[in-house]
Design a protein around this motif. Sequence first.
Motif, PDB file in Angstrom:
ATOM      1  N   GLY A 177       1.071  -1.155   0.004  1.00 50.09           N
ATOM      2  CA  GLY A 177      -0.010  -0.054   0.107  1.00 50.09           C
ATOM      3  C   GLY A 177       0.840   1.231  -0.027  1.00 50.09           C
ATOM      4  N   LEU A 178       2.029   1.273   0.317  1.00 51.64           N
ATOM      5  CA  LEU A 178       3.043   2.157   0.208  1.00 51.64           C
ATOM      6  C   LEU A 178       3.934   2.127  -1.060  1.00 51.64           C
ATOM      7  CD1 LEU A 178       4.248   2.803   3.973  1.00 51.64           C
ATOM      8  CD2 LEU A 178       2.312   3.853   2.651  1.00 51.64           C
ATOM      9  N   ALA A 179       4.023   3.224  -1.696  1.00 49.00           N
ATOM     10  CA  ALA A 179       4.729   3.060  -3.097  1.00 49.00           C
ATOM     11  C   ALA A 179       6.245   2.786  -2.875  1.00 49.00           C
ATOM     12  CB  ALA A 179       4.642   4.529  -3.939  1.00 49.00           C
ATOM     13  N   VAL A 180       6.631   3.479  -1.896  1.00 47.95           N
ATOM     14  CA  VAL A 180       8.303   3.211  -1.587  1.00 47.95           C
ATOM     15  C   VAL A 180       8.505   2.675  -0.595  1.00 47.95           C
ATOM     16  CG1 VAL A 180       8.778   5.184  -3.325  1.00 47.95           C
ATOM     17  CG2 VAL A 180       8.231   5.848  -0.907  1.00 47.95           C
ATOM     18  N   THR A 181       9.874   2.433  -0.442  1.00 49.00           N
ATOM     19  CA  THR A 181      10.651   1.771   0.856  1.00 49.00           C
ATOM     20  C   THR A 181      10.744   2.995   1.724  1.00 49.00           C
ATOM     21  OG1 THR A 181      11.729   0.013  -0.463  1.00 49.00           O
ATOM     22  CG2 THR A 181      12.374   0.614   1.622  1.00 49.00           C
ATOM     23  N   ARG A 182      10.388   2.596   3.096  1.00 52.44           N
ATOM     24  CA  ARG A 182      10.513   3.817   4.038  1.00 52.44           C
ATOM     25  C   ARG A 182      11.728   3.559   5.090  1.00 52.44           C
ATOM     26  NH1 ARG A 182       5.760   6.974   3.921  1.00 52.44           N
ATOM     27  NH2 ARG A 182       4.946   6.491   1.773  1.00 52.44           N
ATOM     28  N   PRO A 183      12.526   4.383   5.344  1.00 54.25           N
ATOM     29  CA  PRO A 183      13.459   4.333   6.408  1.00 54.25           C
ATOM     30  C   PRO A 183      12.663   4.020   7.932  1.00 54.25           C
ATOM     31  CG  PRO A 183      13.063   6.524   5.901  1.00 54.25           C
ATOM     32  CD  PRO A 183      12.113   5.895   5.166  1.00 54.25           C
ATOM     33  N   ALA A 184      13.185   3.221   8.908  1.00 56.02           N
ATOM     34  CA  ALA A 184      12.631   3.223  10.086  1.00 56.02           C
ATOM     35  C   ALA A 184      13.584   2.703  11.080  1.00 56.02           C
ATOM     36  CB  ALA A 184      12.038   1.438   9.826  1.00 56.02           C
ATOM     37  N   LEU A 185      13.170   2.969  12.322  1.00 56.47           N
ATOM     38  CA  LEU A 185      14.165   2.827  13.465  1.00 56.47           C
ATOM     39  C   LEU A 185      14.006   1.683  14.516  1.00 56.47           C
ATOM     40  CD1 LEU A 185      16.424   4.566  15.000  1.00 56.47           C
ATOM     41  CD2 LEU A 185      14.428   5.348  16.332  1.00 56.47           C
ATOM     42  N   SER A 186      15.065   0.922  14.797  1.00 53.57           N
ATOM     43  CA  SER A 186      14.919  -0.135  15.531  1.00 53.57           C
ATOM     44  C   SER A 186      14.698   0.112  16.960  1.00 53.57           C
ATOM     45  CB  SER A 186      16.055  -1.368  15.190  1.00 53.57           C
ATOM     46  OG  SER A 186      16.033  -1.578  13.934  1.00 53.57           O
ATOM     47  N   VAL A 187      13.904  -0.546  17.818  1.00 50.66           N
ATOM     48  CA  VAL A 187      13.653  -0.298  19.116  1.00 50.66           C
ATOM     49  C   VAL A 187      13.560  -1.618  19.722  1.00 50.66           C
ATOM     50  CG1 VAL A 187      12.644   1.099  20.892  1.00 50.66           C
ATOM     51  CG2 VAL A 187      12.522   2.180  18.576  1.00 50.66           C
ATOM     52  N   ASP A 188      14.371  -1.756  20.946  1.00 52.96           N
ATOM     53  CA  ASP A 188      14.198  -3.064  21.427  1.00 52.96           C
ATOM     54  C   ASP A 188      13.624  -2.794  22.967  1.00 52.96           C
ATOM     55  OD1 ASP A 188      15.155  -5.340  23.437  1.00 52.96           O
ATOM     56  OD2 ASP A 188      15.899  -5.805  21.505  1.00 52.96           O
ATOM     57  N   LEU A 189      12.453  -3.503  23.385  1.00 51.53           N
ATOM     58  CA  LEU A 189      12.108  -3.511  24.720  1.00 51.53           C
ATOM     59  C   LEU A 189      12.011  -4.931  25.306  1.00 51.53           C
ATOM     60  CD1 LEU A 189      10.109  -0.872  23.034  1.00 51.53           C
ATOM     61  CD2 LEU A 189       9.482  -0.716  25.509  1.00 51.53           C
ATOM     62  N   GLY A 190      12.972  -5.497  25.155  1.00 55.33           N
ATOM     63  CA  GLY A 190      12.918  -7.085  25.621  1.00 55.33           C
ATOM     64  C   GLY A 190      12.360  -7.990  24.346  1.00 55.33           C
ATOM     65  N   ASN A 191      11.674  -7.348  23.661  1.00 50.92           N
ATOM     66  CA  ASN A 191      11.334  -7.769  22.052  1.00 50.92           C
ATOM     67  C   ASN A 191      11.415  -6.804  21.078  1.00 50.92           C
ATOM     68  OD1 ASN A 191       9.220  -6.226  22.756  1.00 50.92           O
ATOM     69  ND2 ASN A 191       7.425  -7.907  22.435  1.00 50.92           N
ATOM     70  N   PRO A 192      11.588  -7.472  19.975  1.00 52.08           N
ATOM     71  CA  PRO A 192      12.004  -6.319  18.723  1.00 52.08           C
ATOM     72  C   PRO A 192      11.021  -5.613  18.083  1.00 52.08           C
ATOM     73  CG  PRO A 192      12.096  -8.505  17.903  1.00 52.08           C
ATOM     74  CD  PRO A 192      11.639  -8.797  19.289  1.00 52.08           C
ATOM     75  N   HIS A 193      11.209  -4.366  17.944  1.00 53.58           N
ATOM     76  CA  HIS A 193      10.279  -3.585  17.125  1.00 53.58           C
ATOM     77  C   HIS A 193      10.813  -2.688  16.074  1.00 53.58           C
ATOM     78  CE1 HIS A 193       7.062  -4.268  20.030  1.00 53.58           C
ATOM     79  NE2 HIS A 193       8.158  -4.242  20.909  1.00 53.58           N
ATOM     80  N   THR A 194      10.311  -2.369  14.935  1.00 53.46           N
ATOM     81  CA  THR A 194      10.785  -1.431  13.832  1.00 53.46           C
ATOM     82  C   THR A 194       9.694  -0.548  13.590  1.00 53.46           C
ATOM     83  OG1 THR A 194      11.867  -3.536  13.066  1.00 53.46           O
ATOM     84  CG2 THR A 194      11.645  -1.561  11.515  1.00 53.46           C
ATOM     85  N   VAL A 195      10.119   0.642  13.702  1.00 57.12           N
ATOM     86  CA  VAL A 195       8.969   1.936  13.590  1.00 57.12           C
ATOM     87  C   VAL A 195       9.449   2.642  12.493  1.00 57.12           C
ATOM     88  CG1 VAL A 195       8.101   3.738  14.733  1.00 57.12           C
ATOM     89  CG2 VAL A 195       9.069   1.887  16.384  1.00 57.12           C
ATOM     90  N   LEU A 196       8.343   2.933  11.615  1.00 56.00           N
ATOM     91  CA  LEU A 196       8.435   3.877  10.543  1.00 56.00           C
ATOM     92  C   LEU A 196       7.279   4.957  10.661  1.00 56.00           C
ATOM     93  CD1 LEU A 196       6.746   2.445   7.291  1.00 56.00           C
ATOM     94  CD2 LEU A 196       7.374   0.884   9.233  1.00 56.00           C
ATOM     95  N   ALA A 197       7.590   6.128  10.333  1.00 60.17           N
ATOM     96  CA  ALA A 197       6.717   7.356  10.425  1.00 60.17           C
ATOM     97  C   ALA A 197       6.007   7.340   8.911  1.00 60.17           C
ATOM     98  CB  ALA A 197       7.301   8.744  10.578  1.00 60.17           C
TER      99      ALA A 197
END
Length: 322
Positions: A177-197
């Motif tokens: 649904g998004l036309a292009v690849t997005r940059p993202a930030l990894s955040v660890d809270l004891g389990n892994p997350h990848t956040v994009l705006a």
Amino acid sequence: MTSSADLRPDRGGRTLAVTKGHGTQNDFVLIADLDGSLDLTPHLVRGLTDRRAGVGGDGVIRLVASSALAAGAASLVEDPAARWFMDYRNADGSVAEMCGNGVRVVARFAERLGLWDGTAELVLGTRAGVRRVRREPAADDADDADDWYAVDMGPWHLPGGQAAVVAGMDAEVVVAGLAVTRPALSVDLGNPHTVLALADVDELTSVDLTRAPTVTPTPAHGTNVELVVPLGETTTPDGEVVGQVRMRVHERGVGETMSCGTGACAAALAVRTWAGAGAPDTWTVQVPGGMVRVRVLDGGHVELAGPAVLVADVVVDLDALS
């Protein structure tokens, strides 16, 4: 009031007593297996969480004595007060480190069972370390007037370190649904997350999370992916500045869920990192299932607060599960 004995697994036959609960509609099948004698297999987890042929849920949480599980031994070493352990399984049967919404729900479950009186902190073991829960009044703008549960989620960190802070990213994500690849930030809270705006709420609404996003570099143990839209800041009557974000999440081993507690923390922490010096320490996170509060604590910890609801007690015919 239901006694703890009424909610324990039935050892004498092919039935199992469970409770259904949710935190901002992130829903769970709860099992009181206090002595640790239930064989909680991936097949059983998948059957219980099946939304058509089972009870239905994003995961299964077994409340068990820390001393009854090998995974609980580390919790007792960390804090001998962690008598009870949150054994969390994703809907696909895989073992997960912990779940922020699930911690609140299992705390309410422990109250129901008479294992916690809701006054002092509940000290709870998880695979991500000991978590401490307290009751507090609901936020003024919360839809539910019932008390909230606030959880010290423990330490968090950015796996990409200072380089990721400077760059604002350390991963790339492809989302349907998004036309292009997005940059993202990894955040660890004891389990892994990848956040994009994302740019706005319309873009957030348009994405397709029925398919798992593709994250590069590929995390060794998978990752939860949060899509967030910053909504600015407000100031409370007592002068506190509070950031606001809206979020959707694709959870590893589950798919899109109505909420993710650790994901809400990751989303707030990522936006706070992008905002730089002077960013608020307190954030409200709007998810499809409601609202939670995230607060940065001293010592590198983060706190999650929100509602927890128990909706049903169910006796499951195990032979009928597919």
